[in-house]
Design a protein around this motif. Sequence first.
Motif, PDB file in Angstrom:
ATOM      1  N   VAL A  27      -4.856   4.539  10.492  1.00 54.73           N
ATOM      2  CA  VAL A  27      -5.295   4.150   9.104  1.00 54.73           C
ATOM      3  C   VAL A  27      -6.142   2.814   9.313  1.00 54.73           C
ATOM      4  CG1 VAL A  27      -4.695   3.510   6.790  1.00 54.73           C
ATOM      5  CG2 VAL A  27      -3.656   5.596   7.787  1.00 54.73           C
ATOM      6  N   GLN A  28      -7.012   2.433   8.713  1.00 56.11           N
ATOM      7  CA  GLN A  28      -7.863   1.325   8.400  1.00 56.11           C
ATOM      8  C   GLN A  28      -7.306   0.587   7.042  1.00 56.11           C
ATOM      9  OE1 GLN A  28     -11.827   2.665   8.288  1.00 56.11           O
ATOM     10  NE2 GLN A  28     -11.976   2.579  10.382  1.00 56.11           N
ATOM     11  N   PRO A  29      -6.575  -0.230   7.046  1.00 57.75           N
ATOM     12  CA  PRO A  29      -5.962  -0.696   5.820  1.00 57.75           C
ATOM     13  C   PRO A  29      -6.846  -1.833   4.987  1.00 57.75           C
ATOM     14  CG  PRO A  29      -4.829  -1.835   7.659  1.00 57.75           C
ATOM     15  CD  PRO A  29      -5.946  -0.929   8.254  1.00 57.75           C
ATOM     16  N   ASP A  39       5.974  -0.810  -7.611  1.00 60.06           N
ATOM     17  CA  ASP A  39       5.955  -0.039  -6.388  1.00 60.06           C
ATOM     18  C   ASP A  39       5.168  -0.777  -5.074  1.00 60.06           C
ATOM     19  OD1 ASP A  39       7.400   2.078  -6.797  1.00 60.06           O
ATOM     20  OD2 ASP A  39       5.810   3.328  -7.801  1.00 60.06           O
ATOM     21  N   GLU A  40       5.532  -1.022  -4.127  1.00 59.93           N
ATOM     22  CA  GLU A  40       4.883  -1.401  -3.076  1.00 59.93           C
ATOM     23  C   GLU A  40       3.982  -0.449  -2.532  1.00 59.93           C
ATOM     24  OE1 GLU A  40       5.222  -3.992   1.412  1.00 59.93           O
ATOM     25  OE2 GLU A  40       7.112  -2.891   0.573  1.00 59.93           O
ATOM     26  N   MET A  41       2.643  -0.925  -2.379  1.00 57.88           N
ATOM     27  CA  MET A  41       1.774   0.216  -1.840  1.00 57.88           C
ATOM     28  C   MET A  41       0.442  -0.489  -1.074  1.00 57.88           C
ATOM     29  SD  MET A  41      -0.012   3.086  -4.459  1.00 57.88           S
ATOM     30  CE  MET A  41      -1.336   1.877  -5.253  1.00 57.88           C
ATOM     31  N   PHE A  42      -0.187   0.180  -0.316  1.00 58.21           N
ATOM     32  CA  PHE A  42      -1.315  -0.118   0.349  1.00 58.21           C
ATOM     33  C   PHE A  42      -2.251   1.040   0.390  1.00 58.21           C
ATOM     34  CE2 PHE A  42       0.512   1.339   4.310  1.00 58.21           C
ATOM     35  CZ  PHE A  42      -0.490   1.719   5.009  1.00 58.21           C
ATOM     36  N   LYS A  43      -3.620   0.840   0.284  1.00 56.47           N
ATOM     37  CA  LYS A  43      -4.768   2.018   0.477  1.00 56.47           C
ATOM     38  C   LYS A  43      -5.426   1.566   1.781  1.00 56.47           C
ATOM     39  CE  LYS A  43      -8.469   3.757  -2.187  1.00 56.47           C
ATOM     40  NZ  LYS A  43      -9.392   3.689  -3.265  1.00 56.47           N
ATOM     41  N   GLY A  44      -5.670   2.637   2.357  1.00 61.09           N
ATOM     42  CA  GLY A  44      -6.484   2.650   3.721  1.00 61.09           C
ATOM     43  C   GLY A  44      -7.370   4.279   3.970  1.00 61.09           C
ATOM     44  N   TYR A  45      -8.147   3.931   4.948  1.00 67.35           N
ATOM     45  CA  TYR A  45      -8.821   5.248   5.168  1.00 67.35           C
ATOM     46  C   TYR A  45      -8.199   5.544   6.446  1.00 67.35           C
ATOM     47  CZ  TYR A  45     -12.765   7.929   5.766  1.00 67.35           C
ATOM     48  OH  TYR A  45     -14.005   9.010   5.691  1.00 67.35           O
ATOM     49  N   GLN A  46      -7.793   6.860   6.093  1.00 70.00           N
ATOM     50  CA  GLN A  46      -7.108   7.544   7.314  1.00 70.00           C
ATOM     51  C   GLN A  46      -8.082   8.376   8.191  1.00 70.00           C
ATOM     52  OE1 GLN A  46      -3.684  10.032   6.536  1.00 70.00           O
ATOM     53  NE2 GLN A  46      -3.919  11.171   8.300  1.00 70.00           N
ATOM     54  N   THR A  47      -8.141   7.984   9.384  1.00 67.19           N
ATOM     55  CA  THR A  47      -9.210   8.420  10.518  1.00 67.19           C
ATOM     56  C   THR A  47      -8.849   9.248  11.283  1.00 67.19           C
ATOM     57  OG1 THR A  47      -8.689   6.593  12.012  1.00 67.19           O
ATOM     58  CG2 THR A  47     -10.545   6.201  10.511  1.00 67.19           C
ATOM     59  N   PHE A  62      -0.512   4.685   0.536  1.00 62.71           N
ATOM     60  CA  PHE A  62       0.629   4.702   1.196  1.00 62.71           C
ATOM     61  C   PHE A  62       1.679   3.843   0.373  1.00 62.71           C
ATOM     62  CE2 PHE A  62      -2.637   5.405   4.076  1.00 62.71           C
ATOM     63  CZ  PHE A  62      -2.312   6.735   4.709  1.00 62.71           C
ATOM     64  N   LYS A  63       2.875   4.278   0.627  1.00 65.94           N
ATOM     65  CA  LYS A  63       3.946   3.588   0.222  1.00 65.94           C
ATOM     66  C   LYS A  63       4.739   3.172   1.507  1.00 65.94           C
ATOM     67  CE  LYS A  63       4.598   5.148  -4.589  1.00 65.94           C
ATOM     68  NZ  LYS A  63       5.398   5.913  -5.424  1.00 65.94           N
ATOM     69  N   PRO A  64       5.002   1.938   1.490  1.00 70.51           N
ATOM     70  CA  PRO A  64       5.593   1.319   3.055  1.00 70.51           C
ATOM     71  C   PRO A  64       7.086   1.876   2.998  1.00 70.51           C
ATOM     72  CG  PRO A  64       4.075  -0.241   2.000  1.00 70.51           C
ATOM     73  CD  PRO A  64       4.259   0.746   1.091  1.00 70.51           C
ATOM     74  N   LYS A  65       7.821   2.290   2.016  1.00 70.37           N
ATOM     75  CA  LYS A  65       9.131   2.650   2.268  1.00 70.37           C
ATOM     76  C   LYS A  65       9.262   4.220   2.639  1.00 70.37           C
ATOM     77  CE  LYS A  65       9.125   4.735  -2.549  1.00 70.37           C
ATOM     78  NZ  LYS A  65       9.743   4.521  -3.838  1.00 70.37           N
ATOM     79  N   GLN A  88     -12.429  -1.372  -8.205  1.00 74.67           N
ATOM     80  CA  GLN A  88     -11.352  -0.355  -8.566  1.00 74.67           C
ATOM     81  C   GLN A  88      -9.929  -0.626  -8.004  1.00 74.67           C
ATOM     82  OE1 GLN A  88     -11.497   2.292 -10.834  1.00 74.67           O
ATOM     83  NE2 GLN A  88      -9.394   2.230 -10.405  1.00 74.67           N
ATOM     84  N   ASP A  89     -10.070  -1.093  -6.712  1.00 70.78           N
ATOM     85  CA  ASP A  89      -8.683  -1.362  -6.125  1.00 70.78           C
ATOM     86  C   ASP A  89      -7.866  -2.533  -6.820  1.00 70.78           C
ATOM     87  OD1 ASP A  89      -8.590   0.942  -4.370  1.00 70.78           O
ATOM     88  OD2 ASP A  89      -9.374  -0.180  -2.854  1.00 70.78           O
TER      89      ASP A  89
END
Length: 102
Positions: A27-29, A39-47, A62-65, A88-89
């Motif tokens: 993933v490119q975060p 909620d802890e979260m991050f958005k990425g582009y899954q390659t 994605f939720k790191p947990k 948007q993010d």
Amino acid sequence: MPNEVICKAIENEKKLKFNYKGHPRWVQPYIHGWTADGDEMFKGYQTAGGSESFSNPQWRNFKPKNISELQLTEEDFTRVRDDYDIDQDNNDYDEVHCKVDR
């Protein structure tokens, strides 16, 4: 702590490799923080890698947990994707910890 690795990847424009819900992912975060629900979260582009929907590449949250075997790779993603909507993010997160520079 996962968010330190995630932010290091974002700041250095490096891909992450990890397992998420039983599937390996590359993933490119782009942004990491906390939602209004806390909620802890991050958005990425899954390659590459798997998923429950089996469709790649695409944007995902994605939720790191739910992450295991998190690794910072040496693989760059030096060009920010044209379809990345930073405005948007910023609305999706109550608190942003780190994000790519546009």
